[in-house]
Design an enzyme around this catalytic site. Structure first.
Site, mmCIF file in Angstrom:
data_model
loop_
_atom_site.group_PDB
_atom_site.id
_atom_site.type_symbol
_atom_site.label_atom_id
_atom_site.label_comp_id
_atom_site.label_asym_id
_atom_site.label_seq_id
_atom_site.Cartn_x
_atom_site.Cartn_y
_atom_site.Cartn_z
ATOM 1 N N ARG A 35 1.330 -4.119 12.472
ATOM 2 C CA ARG A 35 0.638 -4.543 13.685
ATOM 3 C C ARG A 35 1.271 -5.842 14.172
ATOM 4 O O ARG A 35 1.596 -6.719 13.368
ATOM 5 C CB ARG A 35 -0.850 -4.786 13.418
ATOM 6 C CG ARG A 35 -1.673 -3.511 13.255
ATOM 7 C CD ARG A 35 -1.770 -2.704 14.554
ATOM 8 N NE ARG A 35 -2.585 -1.512 14.411
ATOM 9 C CZ ARG A 35 -2.120 -0.296 14.117
ATOM 10 N NH1 ARG A 35 -0.835 -0.103 13.928
ATOM 11 N NH2 ARG A 35 -2.940 0.734 14.016
ATOM 12 N N ILE A 55 6.474 -2.706 11.198
ATOM 13 C CA ILE A 55 5.981 -1.372 11.581
ATOM 14 C C ILE A 55 4.452 -1.324 11.405
ATOM 15 O O ILE A 55 3.863 -0.240 11.415
ATOM 16 C CB ILE A 55 6.643 -0.244 10.739
ATOM 17 C CG1 ILE A 55 6.690 -0.576 9.246
ATOM 18 C CG2 ILE A 55 8.044 0.042 11.232
ATOM 19 C CD1 ILE A 55 5.445 -0.540 8.494
ATOM 20 N N GLU A 57 0.700 -5.239 23.167
ATOM 21 C CA GLU A 57 1.335 -3.971 23.593
ATOM 22 C C GLU A 57 0.657 -3.407 24.841
ATOM 23 O O GLU A 57 -0.559 -3.506 24.944
ATOM 24 C CB GLU A 57 1.225 -2.944 22.455
ATOM 25 C CG GLU A 57 2.021 -3.349 21.246
ATOM 26 C CD GLU A 57 1.803 -2.406 20.062
ATOM 27 O OE1 GLU A 57 1.232 -1.317 20.245
ATOM 28 O OE2 GLU A 57 2.202 -2.774 18.954
ATOM 29 N N HIS A 108 6.052 1.315 19.412
ATOM 30 C CA HIS A 108 4.966 1.718 18.497
ATOM 31 C C HIS A 108 5.024 3.236 18.242
ATOM 32 O O HIS A 108 4.111 3.980 18.614
ATOM 33 C CB HIS A 108 3.597 1.313 19.060
ATOM 34 C CG HIS A 108 2.535 1.268 17.999
ATOM 35 N ND1 HIS A 108 1.451 0.423 18.046
ATOM 36 C CD2 HIS A 108 2.372 1.985 16.844
ATOM 37 C CE1 HIS A 108 0.682 0.620 16.986
ATOM 38 N NE2 HIS A 108 1.223 1.560 16.235
ATOM 39 N N GLY A 149 0.860 -1.193 0.000
ATOM 40 C CA GLY A 149 0.000 0.000 0.000
ATOM 41 C C GLY A 149 0.892 1.238 0.000
ATOM 42 O O GLY A 149 2.059 1.187 -0.402
ATOM 43 N N ARG A 150 0.315 2.338 0.494
ATOM 44 C CA ARG A 150 1.068 3.600 0.472
ATOM 45 C C ARG A 150 2.361 3.512 1.274
ATOM 46 O O ARG A 150 3.417 3.964 0.821
ATOM 47 C CB ARG A 150 0.200 4.727 1.036
ATOM 48 C CG ARG A 150 -0.880 5.155 0.071
ATOM 49 C CD ARG A 150 -1.839 6.099 0.749
ATOM 50 N NE ARG A 150 -2.877 5.350 1.429
ATOM 51 C CZ ARG A 150 -4.171 5.648 1.396
ATOM 52 N NH1 ARG A 150 -4.577 6.709 0.745
ATOM 53 N NH2 ARG A 150 -5.057 4.916 2.024
ATOM 54 N N ILE A 151 2.285 2.899 2.461
ATOM 55 C CA ILE A 151 3.489 2.829 3.303
ATOM 56 C C ILE A 151 4.489 1.835 2.701
ATOM 57 O O ILE A 151 5.689 2.112 2.636
ATOM 58 C CB ILE A 151 3.106 2.465 4.758
ATOM 59 C CG1 ILE A 151 2.311 3.624 5.371
ATOM 60 C CG2 ILE A 151 4.336 2.141 5.585
ATOM 61 C CD1 ILE A 151 1.714 3.342 6.740
ATOM 62 N N ASP A 210 8.526 -2.539 15.893
ATOM 63 C CA ASP A 210 7.875 -1.365 16.487
ATOM 64 C C ASP A 210 6.528 -1.732 17.092
ATOM 65 O O ASP A 210 5.939 -0.935 17.810
ATOM 66 C CB ASP A 210 7.685 -0.287 15.406
ATOM 67 C CG ASP A 210 7.155 1.027 15.984
ATOM 68 O OD1 ASP A 210 7.699 1.465 17.020
ATOM 69 O OD2 ASP A 210 6.200 1.593 15.423
HETATM 70 C C1 DGY Z 1 -1.625 4.105 13.085
HETATM 71 O O1 DGY Z 1 -1.819 5.223 12.615
HETATM 72 O O2 DGY Z 1 -2.365 3.140 12.869
HETATM 73 C C2 DGY Z 1 -0.443 3.968 13.985
HETATM 74 O O3 DGY Z 1 -0.093 2.659 14.199
HETATM 75 C C3 DGY Z 1 -0.698 4.682 15.294
HETATM 76 O O4 DGY Z 1 -1.594 3.930 16.063
#
Ligand code: DGY
Length: 312
Positions: free
Chosen positions: A231, A229, A260, A278, A152-154, A255
């Site tokens: 979940r 980074i 958590e 996180h 996706g974007r990230i 992260d």
């Molecule tokens: C998100 O934007 O989902 C980040 O993990 C912050 O919770």
């Protein structure tokens, strides 16, 4: 005019909470001792929920029959029951795009920190190890292959950064993206077998739970490092910890975690692992931008205008 009633389901970055409180009558659910007692007098007034990571489940929505919108200051929506929202006609918004760069930066930072042993090197200097001799050599990132899980974007922002560092990028995604120049793997295990680094950048939730399974970790093997980074739920954490402890996985940059803020003690003992709490989007500028977008979505809803970033 009376302020519109909004429930805050979690604490928010203070400047964002201030801005929210300037416009709305904010009810701080996360401070309530007894949820039912707290919500009872709000039953017929609350029209919005603002949240960060605070859970918004079906029972909370049912307790607020005038609820129109859940505006989350996050890209992830795994803390919100989207099906319940859809069934009740409640709109849900998130905050995509504004956090992409920060999260991608952290993914690359974790990858460099693991490959170049930055935490060990820092300790080595502070504790005087350098006076006794050099630090053992580390791993070069350029020339290696990065598998991106979730393009996706990230994922794409991470890929661009990795290419700039001389890495080859491949990816696994529900569907191939024909506009991208990277090789697509329909099979995650096959991709894991072919890469040195696997970065997890897909959404969390039931659909992706333990997608990085014991089999994927085994395929990544002692040559492989996992970076997460996204979940914690996406990785079978117990299998990952066992593999790291037995050196059947080279390293990890994490992260996010399954439970958590609790982190398995075994991870804290391993030099091959870099841990952060996180903080993918945790810069002041980005948290302000996320807050602004959440506020703009609330304002649009109450003004009867189109939402800026609707998720449902
Ligand atoms: C998100 O934007 O989902 C980040 O993990 C912050 O919770």
């Amino acid at each position: 005019m009376d302020k519109i009633d909004v429930v805050a389901a979690s604490p928010l970055y203070p400047p964002v909470m201030e801005a929210l409180s300037a416009t709305y009558a904010v009810h701080h659910l996360y401070q309530a001792r007894d949820r039912a007692t707290f919500l009872a007098p709000l039953k017929n007034t609350v029209r919005g929920i603002a949240t960060f990571s605070g859970k918004v489940d079906a029972s909370l929505m049912a307790a607020l029959p005038r609820l129109e919108i859940v505006a989350s200051m996050s890209i992830g929506l795994d803390h919100i029951d989207l099906e319940a929202a859809k069934a009740r006609g409640i709109r849900v918004t998130n905050t995509p795009d504004v956090l992409t760069d920060d999260v991608a930066d952290l993914a690359i930072g974790l990858m460099i920190a693991v490959a170049r042993c930055l935490m060990v090197a820092d300790r080595f200097v502070r504790e005087g190890g350098w006076l006794k001799g050099p630090l053992p050599l580390q791993s070069k990132l350029g020339g290696t292959t990065l598998g991106v899980l979730g393009m996706g974007r990230i994922g794409q922002a991470i890929a661009r950064r990795a290419v700039a560092m001389g890495m080859t990028v491949v990816y696994h995604n529900p569907r191939p993206k024909s506009d991208l120049p990277y090789r697509f793997y329909p099979d995650l295990v096959a991709m894991a077998a072919d890469v040195e680094y696997l970065v997890v950048a897909c959404p969390g939730g039931a659909a992706t739970r333990h997608l990085v399974s014991a089999r994927v970790i085994e395929a990544l093997g002692p040559k492989g490092t996992v970076i997460n980074i996204a979940r914690g739920s996406v990785i079978d954490q117990a299998a990952m910890v066992l593999a790291l402890a037995a050196r059947k996985l080279a390293g990890a940059g994490l992260d996010v975690f399954e439970d958590e803020p609790r982190v398995p003690e075994a991870l804290t003992k391993l030099d091959s692992v870099v841990l952060t709490p996180h903080v993918g989007s945790a810069t002041q500028a980005t948290r302000l931008a996320m807050g602004r977008l959440m506020l703009d979505n609330l304002a649009a809803q109450f003004a009867g205008k189109p939402l800026l970033t609707p998720a449902v």
